[in-house]
Each structure stands twice: as structure tokens, then as C-alpha cells.
Design an enzyme around this catalytic site. Structure first.
Site, PDB file in Angstrom:
ATOM      1  N   SER A 125       0.879  -1.190   0.014  1.00 45.26           N
ATOM      2  CA  SER A 125       0.054   0.074  -0.082  1.00 45.26           C
ATOM      3  C   SER A 125       0.801   1.213  -0.057  1.00 45.26           C
ATOM      4  CB  SER A 125      -0.747  -0.255   1.264  1.00 45.26           C
ATOM      5  OG  SER A 125      -1.333   1.347   1.437  1.00 45.26           O
ATOM      6  N   TYR A 150      -2.634   0.085  10.347  1.00 44.04           N
ATOM      7  CA  TYR A 150      -2.463  -0.652   8.951  1.00 44.04           C
ATOM      8  C   TYR A 150      -1.608  -0.394   8.329  1.00 44.04           C
ATOM      9  CZ  TYR A 150      -3.820  -1.053   4.247  1.00 44.04           C
ATOM     10  OH  TYR A 150      -3.700  -1.337   2.901  1.00 44.04           O
ATOM     11  N   LYS A 154       1.839  -3.039   6.695  1.00 46.34           N
ATOM     12  CA  LYS A 154       2.259  -3.306   5.432  1.00 46.34           C
ATOM     13  C   LYS A 154       3.623  -2.998   5.315  1.00 46.34           C
ATOM     14  CE  LYS A 154      -1.359  -4.127   3.517  1.00 46.34           C
ATOM     15  NZ  LYS A 154      -1.806  -5.703   2.849  1.00 46.34           N
TER      16      LYS A 154
END
Length: 339
Positions: A125, A150, A154
Site C-alpha cells: 500500500s 494498518y 504493510k
């Protein structure tokens, strides 16, 4: 040639299964159905004429992952989507994100390193860049401190894959995507979040359908053209096709390094208000929205420099913002008319 797609019934996963089957791959889709539905298989079959093999399982269960790879010991590659993916939710529930996004990755890699042909595509991402210092963002941009759990998962995921590549036969491509939106042009599959949407476009379409009273725009005091946050919105079908191109690069041994990284976006940034205006134009619907305070974890702007993906992968996004929003609206209308 068997390819495993984890999170294969999710939004991006299901569109990637379609593109893989269109290219003649045999696909095994894994999903725990926590944020998807088994009915997605019917949509995939209607588009491609073939239903993928489906294994309902939770990758957080290590024994299940081990048993899966014993059963399918001839897979040629894994495309790994399975993960929790909402910035706001990750701030509220970080442990869920660390368990779901890190443990599952580790368990899959532990099995994959035992296979003779280990090709791995990681769903990464643009959040790994945090608030990048310069736009558009290139793959060489420094990985900033993550703005959310989040985003951190990643970053950690990429580090794990890079470390594992040094001591195993696994070849990997990290695909850092920007903001996937839209639906398949057939309206047979699309984005269908369970509960309240965490992403802008499904919230827009649900508001236009009357399912949500109003859309909240988080912040209008950012240093952007109209004060709202800017993102690079990419059509999910374009994104799915990039995964197939990346997989073929690994299968054909065209990769120049054990781990390669590519940005996937359109190269154009659009503000939240620009997206709202574009949706109103393509749908003919007037949206009820209100400006509220900024949301924790959000960056000001992020859009991609796509030159590396264009030249090295030979991939380029083809759809416009209006195309993407139009397909999302067509999908939303079809889903609601079924219910």
C-alpha cells in the site's frame, strides 16, 4: 498452472481471480468470508465461465495453512491479499490488525519456502510512504513512520518478505497501490463492504442509494487546492491486471532482484470534493455531505509516480476517475435492486 489467491473473494482479490482465469490460470481462492460472501464465486463464474476452486479457511490458523499446502503442493505462485485494510479501524483495534496482517503472512511464507517454485505477490500500500515529502511518489521515496497500525503492518510485511528472500528461494513483487475503486464492467462483482463502509467510494454510492443519511468529508483545512485530502484513485480492474502482469514476470524469471517493488496508481491526485463532483456528474445524483473534522491516521495527499510500473512491468492504468465511479454506481444499483 495453479495460483493461490488469498482473500480471493474480497474486492481486489475477486477481480484478480477473474483476470487470472481470463489468462488461463487455474486459481485456488482462499477466504474466511469475514468481509466477503461466497456468492462472489457466482459472479466470477458468470464473467469467466469458470468457478475457481474455493477453500474457506482462516489463515490465522497455522495448522490449516500447513494442511492447505500439503493438499496443494504443486502451486506455482501466491497472490496475498488476505488482510484487514481500514485505516480508522486499525487505530481503534491495532491488535486485530497485527494478528491478521502479520501472522497470516508469516504462516503462508513458512509453507511457501518449502515449495520448488516459490513466487509471491504482496498486496502492499502507498500507506508505507506515510506523508511523503514530494509528489508524485516514486518507489525510491523513503518509507516514513506509519500513520496508522494498518500502514505499519504493510511496512512490517515488506520487511519480512525482504528478510525471507535473502535466505530462501522465494521471489517476490511488492505492489504498493494507491486507492482502488470501481467494479467489474459487467456489474457481476464489485466492492461490497459488510457494515458501514470504511472507504470513500462505497460510502458515496450507499449515500446516493439512500442507505446512508449523509457522507462525512474528513477535513477541509488541508493545504490542497480545495482543502480536502487528495488521493490517487485507480480502477480495480486495472489494478487486477497489474497483478497478472507481475505474476507472469516472476513465472518467466524476468525479475532482476529477489524482491521488486512497484507503485500502482494513475499518477493523478483527486481531492475528496473532486471525487464527489465527478460522481454527481456521472450518476446524476446530488450527494448529501457534510464537512467534519480530520480523521486520525489520514495523510494530506498521496498520488503515484507510475513510470517504473509503466516501463518495467509494461502496465498502465487505462480507466478514468469517471469510468471508475460510473462502474461503482452501476454495481451499487444492481446489488440493491437484488435485495
Amino acid at each position: 498452472m495453479k495460483i493461490v489467491v488469498t482473500g480471493g473473494l474480497g474486492f481486489i482479490g475477486s477481480h484478480t481471480v477473474v483476470e487470472l482465469q481470463n489468462e488461463g490460470f487455474d486459481v485456488i481462492a482462499i477466504d474466511n468470508l469475514l468481509n466477503s460472501s461466497e456468492s462472489v464465486l457466482d459472479g466470477i463464474e458468470k464473467i469467466t465461465g469458470k468457478k475457481p476452486i474455493f477453500e474457506k479457511m482462516d489463515l490465522r490458523d497455522k495448522a490449516s495453512v500447513q494442511n492447505f499446502f500439503k493438499k496443494y503442493n504443486d502451486v506455482q505462485g501466491v497472490i496475498h491479499f488476505a488482510a484487514s485494510k481500514a485505516v480508522g479501524e486499525s487505530v481503534e483495534n491495532p491488535l486485530l490488525y497485527y494478528e491478521n496482517n502479520i501472522n497470516t503472512l508469516v504462516y503462508v511464507l513458512q509453507e511457501l519456502k518449502e515449495l520448488p517454485n516459490a513466487n509471491f505477490i504482496f498486496s502492499s500500500s502507498c500507506t508505507v510512504y506515510g506523508q511523503a515529502e514530494k509528489m508524485p511518489i516514486t518507489e525510491d521515496a523513503s518509507v516514513q513512520q506509519a500513520m496508522s497500525p494498518y500502514g505499519n503492518t504493510k511496512q512490517i510485511g515488506e520487511e519480512i518478505i525482504t528478510d525471507v528472500a535473502k535466505v530462501t528461494n522465494i521471489n517476490s513483487i511488492l505492489l504498493r497501490y494507491f486507492n482502488p475503486i470501481g467494479a467489474h464492467p459487467t456489474a457481476e462483482i464489485g466492492e461490497l463492504p459488510l457494515g458501514v463502509p470504511q472507504n470513500l467510494v462505497p460510502f458515496i454510492t450507499q449515500t446516493a442509494m439512500g442507505l446512508r443519511e449523509k457522507l462525512s468529508v474528513f477535513g477541509d483545512d488541508y493545504p490542497t487546492s480545495d482543502g480536502t485530502a487528495v488521493r490517487d484513485y485507480i480502477h480495480v480492474v486495472d489494478l487486477a491486471k497489474a497483478h497478472v502482469v507481475a505474476l507472469q514476470r516472476l513465472l518467466n524469471k524476468q525479475n532482476l532482484e529477489k524482491v521488486e517493488t512497484f507503485n500502482l496508481g494513475t499518477g493523478t491526485g483527486s481531492s475528496v470534493l473532486e471525487v464527489i463532483n465527478a460522481f454527481e456528474k456521472v450518476s446524476g445524483q446530488k450527494l448529501n455531505y457534510q464537512i467534519v473534522g480530520r480523521r486520525e491516521g489520514d495523510v494530506i495527499e498521496a498520488f503515484a509516480n507510475t513510470e517504473k510500473a509503466n516501463s518495467v512491468l509494461g502496465w498502465k492504468a487505462a480507466s478514468s476517475l469517471e469510468d471508475s465511479l460510473s462502474s461503482a454506481w452501476k454495481w451499487e444499483q444492481k446489488v440493491r435492486n437484488k435485495q
